[in-house]
Design an enzyme around this catalytic site. Structure first.
Site, PDB file in Angstrom:
ATOM      1  N   TYR A   1      35.468  38.327  42.296  1.00  0.00           N
ATOM      2  CA  TYR A   1      34.509  37.227  42.413  1.00  0.00           C
ATOM      3  C   TYR A   1      33.684  37.302  43.698  1.00  0.00           C
ATOM      4  O   TYR A   1      32.935  36.364  44.003  1.00  0.00           O
ATOM      5  CB  TYR A   1      35.255  35.884  42.355  1.00  0.00           C
ATOM      6  CG  TYR A   1      36.003  35.651  41.063  1.00  0.00           C
ATOM      7  CD1 TYR A   1      35.380  35.051  39.975  1.00  0.00           C
ATOM      8  CD2 TYR A   1      37.329  36.051  40.926  1.00  0.00           C
ATOM      9  CE1 TYR A   1      36.062  34.845  38.784  1.00  0.00           C
ATOM     10  CE2 TYR A   1      38.025  35.853  39.741  1.00  0.00           C
ATOM     11  CZ  TYR A   1      37.386  35.253  38.671  1.00  0.00           C
ATOM     12  OH  TYR A   1      38.066  35.055  37.483  1.00  0.00           O
ATOM     13  N   ASP A   2      33.789  38.397  44.435  1.00  0.00           N
ATOM     14  CA  ASP A   2      33.097  38.516  45.726  1.00  0.00           C
ATOM     15  C   ASP A   2      31.593  38.261  45.652  1.00  0.00           C
ATOM     16  O   ASP A   2      31.027  37.677  46.587  1.00  0.00           O
ATOM     17  CB  ASP A   2      33.357  39.884  46.354  1.00  0.00           C
ATOM     18  CG  ASP A   2      34.768  40.023  46.906  1.00  0.00           C
ATOM     19  OD1 ASP A   2      35.511  39.020  46.904  1.00  0.00           O
ATOM     20  OD2 ASP A   2      35.131  41.136  47.340  1.00  0.00           O
TER      21      ASP A   2
ATOM     22  N   ASP B   1      49.779  39.545  45.090  1.00  0.00           N
ATOM     23  CA  ASP B   1      49.334  38.653  44.026  1.00  0.00           C
ATOM     24  C   ASP B   1      48.313  37.726  44.650  1.00  0.00           C
ATOM     25  O   ASP B   1      48.578  37.117  45.696  1.00  0.00           O
ATOM     26  CB  ASP B   1      50.493  37.864  43.410  1.00  0.00           C
ATOM     27  CG  ASP B   1      50.131  37.382  42.014  1.00  0.00           C
ATOM     28  OD1 ASP B   1      49.752  38.225  41.179  1.00  0.00           O
ATOM     29  OD2 ASP B   1      50.214  36.171  41.753  1.00  0.00           O
TER      30      ASP B   1
ATOM     31  N   THR C   1      46.540  49.941  41.459  1.00  0.00           N
ATOM     32  CA  THR C   1      45.565  51.002  41.203  1.00  0.00           C
ATOM     33  C   THR C   1      44.154  50.514  41.491  1.00  0.00           C
ATOM     34  O   THR C   1      43.187  51.203  41.182  1.00  0.00           O
ATOM     35  CB  THR C   1      45.652  51.480  39.740  1.00  0.00           C
ATOM     36  OG1 THR C   1      45.435  50.358  38.864  1.00  0.00           O
ATOM     37  CG2 THR C   1      47.015  52.097  39.454  1.00  0.00           C
TER      38      THR C   1
END
EC number: 3.6.1.66
Length: 235
Positions: free
Chosen positions: A182-183, A70, A8
């Site tokens: 974490y971009d 994942d 999602t």
């Protein structure tokens, strides 16, 4: 052909839909099906084990071909943390010195609910990362994003898995409004190659096309495309 992407997370969905735009596939989310994804406890030993477990379960549940992801951030100075715990790192107790977090999945990484809640958790995760690396110079801030995608048939048969990696470095402050997770702190290695004195950008400062070309998930999706093309042809 409909293909369920078991997430999602709107950022992940956008990435996959962009990358398969040239194939006769319609990527659907759990929201499109009008049903919440069944919870899959991610207790595998690696990213790959967790991705495969989710893909098989969600393919059987939906009756569709399913892709599961994942992925996470592994920071060298933290012994690979947050690794498989990346999404909920700020909710966990501090890891002990003998905990190889990049390889062990001791908690369930469930989908994170509403976008606002996910954004708040991203902020806490980034705060924790900055605190953990406080005072470390650039040469000791190496990190990599890793992503594993698994594809399964409607009967739960596993078609295959692919892996993508994006090496880089953790910055000293957030920059950029794009991306997620974490971009805002992650500077990809391709940006670091610009040379001394050049202004390097975080993943959150890249355009969608630039991110697709560099990201761990973009690399994994490109490796997955031949499998998806074969499915679309009925192979």
């Amino acid at each position: 052909m409909d293909l369920l992407f078991g997430s999602t997370n709107p950022g992940k969905l956008r990435e996959l839909r962009r990358l398969v735009a040239g194939l006769p596939l319609r990527v659907v989310s759990p929201d499109d099906l009008g049903r919440p994804l069944p919870v899959v406890v991610e207790d595998g030993a690696t990213f790959q084990a967790n991705a495969e477990k989710k893909a098989v379960a969600w393919a059987r549940w939906s009756g569709l071909h399913a892709v599961a992801d994942d992925s996470g951030l592994c920071v060298d100075a933290l012994g690979g943390a947050p690794g498989v715990h990346s999404a909920r790192w700020s909710d966990l107790e501090p890891e002990g010195p003998a905990s190889p977090v990049c390889e062990l999945a001791g908690v369930a990484e469930l989908e994170l609910g509403p976008v606002a809640g996910r954004a708040a958790r991203d902020e806490r995760n980034n705060d924790k990362l900055l605190a953990a690396l406080s005072g470390l110079p650039d040469p000791r801030r190496g990190a990599r994003y890793e992503a594993v995608l698994a594809l399964a048939r409607p009967d739960g048969t596993l078609v295959g898995t692919v892996t993508g990696t994006c090496p880089g470095r953790i910055g000293h402050a957030r920059r950029g409004d794009g991306g997620f997770g974490y971009d805002p702190l992650f500077v990809p290695a391709a940006e670091l190659a610009a040379g001394e004195g050049a202004r390097v950008r975080t993943m959150a400062e890249l355009s969608s096309d630039e991110k697709d070309a560099l990201s761990h998930r973009g690399e994994a999706f490109r490796k997955l495309l031949p499998m998806l093309a074969a499915l679309a042809r009925g192979a």
